[in-house]
Design a protein around this motif. Structure first.
Motif, PDB file in Angstrom:
ATOM      1  N   VAL A   1     -68.388 -78.759 -20.592  1.00  0.00           N
ATOM      2  CA  VAL A   1     -68.582 -78.009 -21.657  1.00  0.00           C
ATOM      3  C   VAL A   1     -68.485 -78.842 -22.975  1.00  0.00           C
ATOM      4  O   VAL A   1     -69.264 -78.809 -23.689  1.00  0.00           O
ATOM      5  N   ASP A   2     -67.475 -79.656 -22.905  1.00  0.00           N
ATOM      6  CA  ASP A   2     -67.150 -80.528 -24.084  1.00  0.00           C
ATOM      7  C   ASP A   2     -67.972 -81.891 -24.036  1.00  0.00           C
ATOM      8  O   ASP A   2     -68.227 -82.513 -24.970  1.00  0.00           O
ATOM      9  N   HIS A   3     -68.426 -82.182 -23.054  1.00  0.00           N
ATOM     10  CA  HIS A   3     -69.105 -83.514 -22.872  1.00  0.00           C
ATOM     11  C   HIS A   3     -70.290 -83.370 -23.695  1.00  0.00           C
ATOM     12  O   HIS A   3     -70.853 -84.475 -24.453  1.00  0.00           O
ATOM     13  N   ALA A   4     -71.016 -82.255 -23.810  1.00  0.00           N
ATOM     14  CA  ALA A   4     -72.209 -82.315 -24.510  1.00  0.00           C
ATOM     15  C   ALA A   4     -72.029 -82.430 -26.086  1.00  0.00           C
ATOM     16  O   ALA A   4     -72.925 -82.743 -26.823  1.00  0.00           O
ATOM     17  N   ALA A   5     -70.930 -82.384 -26.572  1.00  0.00           N
ATOM     18  CA  ALA A   5     -70.583 -82.157 -27.935  1.00  0.00           C
ATOM     19  C   ALA A   5     -70.322 -83.912 -28.542  1.00  0.00           C
ATOM     20  O   ALA A   5     -70.684 -84.046 -29.498  1.00  0.00           O
ATOM     21  N   GLY A   6     -70.425 -84.433 -27.509  1.00  0.00           N
ATOM     22  CA  GLY A   6     -70.281 -85.997 -27.967  1.00  0.00           C
ATOM     23  C   GLY A   6     -68.797 -86.729 -28.180  1.00  0.00           C
ATOM     24  O   GLY A   6     -67.719 -85.650 -28.026  1.00  0.00           O
ATOM     25  N   PRO A   7     -68.388 -87.897 -28.480  1.00  0.00           N
ATOM     26  CA  PRO A   7     -67.533 -88.236 -28.765  1.00  0.00           C
ATOM     27  C   PRO A   7     -66.652 -87.770 -29.813  1.00  0.00           C
ATOM     28  O   PRO A   7     -65.373 -87.765 -29.954  1.00  0.00           O
ATOM     29  N   ALA A   8     -67.462 -87.507 -30.850  1.00  0.00           N
ATOM     30  CA  ALA A   8     -66.836 -86.916 -32.009  1.00  0.00           C
ATOM     31  C   ALA A   8     -66.890 -85.552 -32.388  1.00  0.00           C
ATOM     32  O   ALA A   8     -66.582 -84.985 -33.279  1.00  0.00           O
ATOM     33  N   GLY A   9     -67.458 -84.850 -31.228  1.00  0.00           N
ATOM     34  CA  GLY A   9     -67.806 -83.165 -31.215  1.00  0.00           C
ATOM     35  C   GLY A   9     -66.400 -82.504 -31.269  1.00  0.00           C
ATOM     36  O   GLY A   9     -65.398 -82.765 -30.883  1.00  0.00           O
ATOM     37  N   VAL A  10     -66.788 -81.110 -31.366  1.00  0.00           N
ATOM     38  CA  VAL A  10     -65.763 -80.313 -31.363  1.00  0.00           C
ATOM     39  C   VAL A  10     -65.375 -79.795 -29.934  1.00  0.00           C
ATOM     40  O   VAL A  10     -65.987 -79.732 -29.078  1.00  0.00           O
ATOM     41  N   LEU A  11     -63.872 -79.760 -29.784  1.00  0.00           N
ATOM     42  CA  LEU A  11     -63.439 -79.535 -28.193  1.00  0.00           C
ATOM     43  C   LEU A  11     -63.072 -77.992 -28.014  1.00  0.00           C
ATOM     44  O   LEU A  11     -62.143 -77.388 -28.557  1.00  0.00           O
ATOM     45  N   LEU A  12     -64.232 -77.505 -27.497  1.00  0.00           N
ATOM     46  CA  LEU A  12     -63.986 -75.868 -27.169  1.00  0.00           C
ATOM     47  C   LEU A  12     -62.946 -75.694 -26.152  1.00  0.00           C
ATOM     48  O   LEU A  12     -62.097 -74.656 -26.138  1.00  0.00           O
ATOM     49  N   SER A  13     -62.513 -76.684 -25.331  1.00  0.00           N
ATOM     50  CA  SER A  13     -61.592 -76.667 -24.186  1.00  0.00           C
ATOM     51  C   SER A  13     -60.186 -76.529 -24.804  1.00  0.00           C
ATOM     52  O   SER A  13     -59.333 -76.147 -24.360  1.00  0.00           O
ATOM     53  N   SER A  14     -60.166 -76.918 -26.116  1.00  0.00           N
ATOM     54  CA  SER A  14     -58.610 -76.490 -26.892  1.00  0.00           C
ATOM     55  C   SER A  14     -58.237 -75.235 -27.099  1.00  0.00           C
ATOM     56  O   SER A  14     -57.370 -74.654 -27.499  1.00  0.00           O
ATOM     57  N   LEU A  15     -59.270 -74.213 -26.910  1.00  0.00           N
ATOM     58  CA  LEU A  15     -59.374 -72.917 -27.183  1.00  0.00           C
ATOM     59  C   LEU A  15     -58.651 -72.121 -25.765  1.00  0.00           C
ATOM     60  O   LEU A  15     -58.262 -70.920 -25.909  1.00  0.00           O
ATOM     61  N   VAL A  16     -58.708 -73.028 -24.926  1.00  0.00           N
ATOM     62  CA  VAL A  16     -58.080 -72.157 -23.435  1.00  0.00           C
ATOM     63  C   VAL A  16     -56.828 -72.258 -23.239  1.00  0.00           C
ATOM     64  O   VAL A  16     -56.137 -73.181 -23.519  1.00  0.00           O
ATOM     65  N   VAL A  17     -56.229 -71.140 -22.994  1.00  0.00           N
ATOM     66  CA  VAL A  17     -54.841 -70.906 -22.804  1.00  0.00           C
ATOM     67  C   VAL A  17     -54.678 -70.572 -21.545  1.00  0.00           C
ATOM     68  O   VAL A  17     -55.250 -69.979 -20.708  1.00  0.00           O
ATOM     69  N   SER A  18     -53.256 -70.750 -21.120  1.00  0.00           N
ATOM     70  CA  SER A  18     -52.628 -70.277 -19.673  1.00  0.00           C
ATOM     71  C   SER A  18     -52.476 -68.779 -19.793  1.00  0.00           C
ATOM     72  O   SER A  18     -52.370 -68.293 -20.661  1.00  0.00           O
TER      73      SER A  18
END
Length: 179
Positions: free
Chosen positions: A111-128
């Motif tokens: 998911v985050d790879h497509a954003a590139g090295p400076a892109g927004v990390l959507l994975s930061s929104l995932v919680v346990s």
């Protein structure tokens, strides 16, 4: 066969040189031992999912799972909320138990790879399930070429910064049409 390679596809694994493969397997073993130790310390029976990678099941592709999870994360960012795997798995037509931590990591990296090295990390929104950060966020950072191996306080700061960036990137612009 994907589970044999952890979170890498066989094609990704075959591109690694001997030294990279050795480091990769050491990391997989360390993670597995850490998960087993944490599970034993919690006193709870181990939770095992039926399939390490649901796209090993006919009719399910990794591309479709990643696309669905990305859509759910973009929706969460627009609503300015964090989400758990119940929501993400449901968006992909799966049950949370269908996804091992290795599969979850692989999905979020994609998911985050497509954003590139400076892109927004959507994975930061995932919680346990306890509304805490997912334990593999540091690994996601490392696999994306971002600083990793961070202390918990630093990791928390990175996560909060990335959440704010995701919320800002997907915030709805003010409606200037009606006045």
């Amino acid at each position: 066969m994907g589970g044999e390679y952890g979170h890498l596809t066989p094609q990704e694994f075959s591109k690694l040189n001997r030294s990279q493969r050795r480091r990769y397997w050491q990391k997989v073993r360390q993670r597995s031992l850490a998960e087993q130790s944490a599970q034993a310390a919690s006193g709870k029976p181990p939770v095992r999912s039926g399939t390490a990678f649901p796209w090993a099941t006919p009719g399910i592709t990794k591309h479709d799972v990643v696309k669905a999870v990305r859509g759910a994360l973009v929706s969460a960012a627009r609503r300015q909320v964090c989400v758990g795997w119940h929501t993400l798995a449901e968006a992909a037509g799966l049950k949370p138990d269908d996804l091992s931590d290795l599969a979850r990591t692989s999905i979020l990296v994609a998911v985050d790879h497509a954003a590139g090295p400076a892109g927004v990390l959507l994975s930061s929104l995932v919680v346990s399930s306890r509304n805490a950060p997912v334990p593999y966020f540091d690994e996601i950072l490392g696999r994306l070429g971002r600083p990793s191996g961070l202390r918990p306080i630093e990791l928390g700061q990175v996560r909060k910064t990335e959440q704010a960036r995701a919320f800002a990137a997907y915030a709805h612009p003010p409606d200037h049409g009606s006045a």
